[in-house]
Design an enzyme around this catalytic site. Structure first.
Site, mmCIF file in Angstrom:
data_model
loop_
_atom_site.group_PDB
_atom_site.id
_atom_site.type_symbol
_atom_site.label_atom_id
_atom_site.label_comp_id
_atom_site.label_asym_id
_atom_site.label_seq_id
_atom_site.Cartn_x
_atom_site.Cartn_y
_atom_site.Cartn_z
ATOM 1 N N GLY A 1 0.817 -1.222 0.000
ATOM 2 C CA GLY A 1 0.000 0.000 0.000
ATOM 3 C C GLY A 1 0.842 1.261 0.000
ATOM 4 N N ASN B 1 1.252 -2.333 5.388
ATOM 5 C CA ASN B 1 0.621 -1.022 5.525
ATOM 6 C C ASN B 1 -0.720 -0.909 4.794
ATOM 7 O OD1 ASN B 1 0.706 2.129 5.730
ATOM 8 N ND2 ASN B 1 0.568 1.678 3.539
ATOM 9 N N SER C 1 -3.847 0.395 14.323
ATOM 10 C CA SER C 1 -4.562 1.671 14.502
ATOM 11 C C SER C 1 -4.959 1.828 15.956
ATOM 12 C CB SER C 1 -5.822 1.695 13.634
ATOM 13 O OG SER C 1 -6.634 2.799 13.998
ATOM 14 N N TYR D 1 -13.349 -2.286 10.801
ATOM 15 C CA TYR D 1 -11.989 -1.742 10.847
ATOM 16 C C TYR D 1 -11.342 -1.995 12.220
ATOM 17 C CZ TYR D 1 -8.258 1.735 10.130
ATOM 18 O OH TYR D 1 -7.043 2.370 9.997
ATOM 19 N N ALA E 1 -12.079 -4.310 14.399
ATOM 20 C CA ALA E 1 -11.816 -5.749 14.557
ATOM 21 C C ALA E 1 -10.564 -6.145 13.777
ATOM 22 C CB ALA E 1 -13.016 -6.558 14.068
ATOM 23 N N LYS F 1 -7.999 -4.255 12.953
ATOM 24 C CA LYS F 1 -6.774 -3.686 13.532
ATOM 25 C C LYS F 1 -6.448 -4.303 14.901
ATOM 26 C CE LYS F 1 -5.753 -0.940 10.102
ATOM 27 N NZ LYS F 1 -4.544 -1.156 9.290
ATOM 28 N N ILE G 1 -4.349 10.412 11.252
ATOM 29 C CA ILE G 1 -3.237 10.923 10.446
ATOM 30 C C ILE G 1 -3.809 11.561 9.179
ATOM 31 C CG2 ILE G 1 -1.060 10.281 9.300
ATOM 32 C CD1 ILE G 1 -1.092 9.638 12.351
HETATM 33 N N1 NAD Z 1 -4.845 7.823 8.098
HETATM 34 C C1 NAD Z 1 -5.100 7.459 9.338
HETATM 35 O O1 NAD Z 1 -5.625 8.238 10.136
HETATM 36 C C2 NAD Z 1 -4.723 6.091 9.833
HETATM 37 C C3 NAD Z 1 -4.803 5.849 11.200
HETATM 38 C C4 NAD Z 1 -4.473 4.592 11.690
HETATM 39 C C5 NAD Z 1 -4.058 3.604 10.832
HETATM 40 N N2 NAD Z 1 -3.993 3.858 9.495
HETATM 41 C C6 NAD Z 1 -3.561 2.763 8.638
HETATM 42 O O2 NAD Z 1 -2.440 3.156 7.887
HETATM 43 C C7 NAD Z 1 -2.394 2.431 6.671
HETATM 44 C C8 NAD Z 1 -2.228 3.396 5.508
HETATM 45 O O3 NAD Z 1 -3.358 4.251 5.462
HETATM 46 P P1 NAD Z 1 -3.357 5.698 4.774
HETATM 47 O O4 NAD Z 1 -3.959 6.634 5.757
HETATM 48 O O5 NAD Z 1 -2.035 6.003 4.193
HETATM 49 O O6 NAD Z 1 -4.474 5.443 3.667
HETATM 50 P P2 NAD Z 1 -4.447 5.657 2.083
HETATM 51 O O7 NAD Z 1 -5.837 5.335 1.648
HETATM 52 O O8 NAD Z 1 -3.878 6.990 1.744
HETATM 53 O O9 NAD Z 1 -3.427 4.532 1.566
HETATM 54 C C9 NAD Z 1 -3.720 3.171 1.583
HETATM 55 C C10 NAD Z 1 -3.025 2.514 0.414
HETATM 56 O O10 NAD Z 1 -3.339 1.123 0.447
HETATM 57 C C11 NAD Z 1 -3.655 0.718 -0.881
HETATM 58 N N3 NAD Z 1 -4.530 -0.458 -0.866
HETATM 59 C C12 NAD Z 1 -5.863 -0.503 -0.599
HETATM 60 N N4 NAD Z 1 -6.314 -1.758 -0.730
HETATM 61 C C13 NAD Z 1 -5.245 -2.528 -1.073
HETATM 62 C C14 NAD Z 1 -5.082 -3.908 -1.345
HETATM 63 N N5 NAD Z 1 -6.120 -4.755 -1.286
HETATM 64 N N6 NAD Z 1 -3.843 -4.358 -1.659
HETATM 65 C C15 NAD Z 1 -2.797 -3.509 -1.728
HETATM 66 N N7 NAD Z 1 -2.898 -2.186 -1.507
HETATM 67 C C16 NAD Z 1 -4.116 -1.702 -1.172
HETATM 68 C C17 NAD Z 1 -4.340 1.924 -1.514
HETATM 69 O O11 NAD Z 1 -4.330 1.848 -2.922
HETATM 70 C C18 NAD Z 1 -3.496 3.058 -0.941
HETATM 71 O O12 NAD Z 1 -2.393 3.363 -1.758
HETATM 72 C C19 NAD Z 1 -3.689 1.626 6.626
HETATM 73 O O13 NAD Z 1 -3.448 0.302 7.072
HETATM 74 C C20 NAD Z 1 -4.572 2.345 7.607
HETATM 75 O O14 NAD Z 1 -5.567 1.513 8.141
HETATM 76 C C21 NAD Z 1 -4.308 5.075 8.972
#
Ligand code: NAD
Length: 247
Positions: A12, A90, A142, A155, A157, A159, A188
């Site tokens: 990701g 990620n 998360s 989500y 569950a 995480k 974030i």
């Molecule tokens: N942004 C937040 O507030 C936050 C908080 C806690 C945890 N997270 C976690 O951080 C990680 C990254 O999130 P982000 O905020 O950068 O989101 P984002 O949506 O900007 O990026 C997620 C990326 O994952 C890719 N993706 C989605 N489904 C996929 C799949 N099946 N296979 C491969 N790639 C896939 C998407 O194309 C994207 O590039 C995630 O696991 C998210 O749950 C984010």
């Protein structure tokens, strides 16, 4: 250069937190496997990393929800670099709703990517790390997996599951010098949280003692700690990067 000569696979990583992790790793000398489900942005990000940081980078399209994709990701990475030192799980998605309104499809989709995706990648890459007798796995969980959140049953569950898988894998892999840790980010600023209204962001920010949303780079710095020698005696840990919103 804390990651000189290291090979890092980041799922990701075409955008958001994954991309920020790729940038920090590249700036510390790591060579990269940029992997995402979206072919165009995966290629574009890999090209940018190579140009900006001068590190060898390949782009691999992979849907982490499919075990065969994760096995292919491992194979392509090994064909190019012959080893994998660091795996960052990620990739993640949200499909929010209250439990009584949530469709079975939305439950299944989030569990398939966020939970089974981590299982798939560890299963595929872990085999190689066992052979190498060294490796680092960093799982992006998360704060919601720790405290729950209204409207995020799927989500939270997934995480929470990532956190317990982190501890199980840390135990299973420790004797082979493979360290497995997780990061639990708070809110974030990325495309994932851009979906929220200004009012929702205001409410969230007011629950954060540091009084701001986090940046992807805040999470990336924690990932660097787990990927580098700085964390050589740390495994099974969940590091909160949440501005103090959950302690
Ligand atoms: N942004 C937040 O507030 C936050 C908080 C806690 C945890 N997270 C976690 O951080 C990680 C990254 O999130 P982000 O905020 O950068 O989101 P984002 O949506 O900007 O990026 C997620 C990326 O994952 C890719 N993706 C989605 N489904 C996929 C799949 N099946 N296979 C491969 N790639 C896939 C998407 O194309 C994207 O590039 C995630 O696991 C998210 O749950 C984010």
């Amino acid at each position: 250069m804390r990651l000189q000569g290291k090979i890092a696979v980041i799922t990701g990583s075409a955008q958001g937190i994954g991309r920020a992790i790729a940038e920090v790793f590249a700036s510390e000398g790591a060579q990269l496997v940029i992997s995402d489900i979206n072919a165009e942005s995966t290629r574009k990000t890999a090209d940018e990393m190579e140009t900006r940081y001068g590190v060898e980078t390949i782009a691999v399209v992979c849907n982490v929800a499919k075990l065969e994709d994760c096995e292919a990701l491992t194979k392509v990475s090994l064909d190019k670099f012959s080893k994998i030192d660091i795996l960052v799980n990620n990739a993640g998605i949200t499909k929010d709703n209250l439990i009584l309104r949530m469709s079975e499809a939305d439950w299944d989709a989030v569990i398939a990517v966020n939970l089974k995706g981590v299982f798939n990648c560890i299963k595929a890459v872990g085999k190689q790390m066992l052979k190498q007798r060294q490796g680092r796995i960093v799982n992006i969980a998360s704060v919601v997996g720790q405290m729950g959140n209204t409207g995020q049953i799927n989500y939270s569950a997934s995480k929470g599951g990532v956190i317990s898988m982190t501890k199980t894998c840390a135990r299973e892999f420790a004797s082979r010098n493979i360290l497995v840790n997780a990061i639990a980010p708070g809110f974030i600023r990325t495309a994932m949280t851009d979906k929220l209204t200004e009012d929702q962001k205001q409410v969230m920010t007011s629950a954060v003692p540091l009084l701001r949303l986090g940046e992807a780079s805040d999470v990336a710095k924690a990932a660097l700690f787990f990927a580098s020698d700085d964390s050589s005696y740390v495994t099974g840990h969940v590091l909160a990067v949440n501005g103090g919103m959950y302690m």
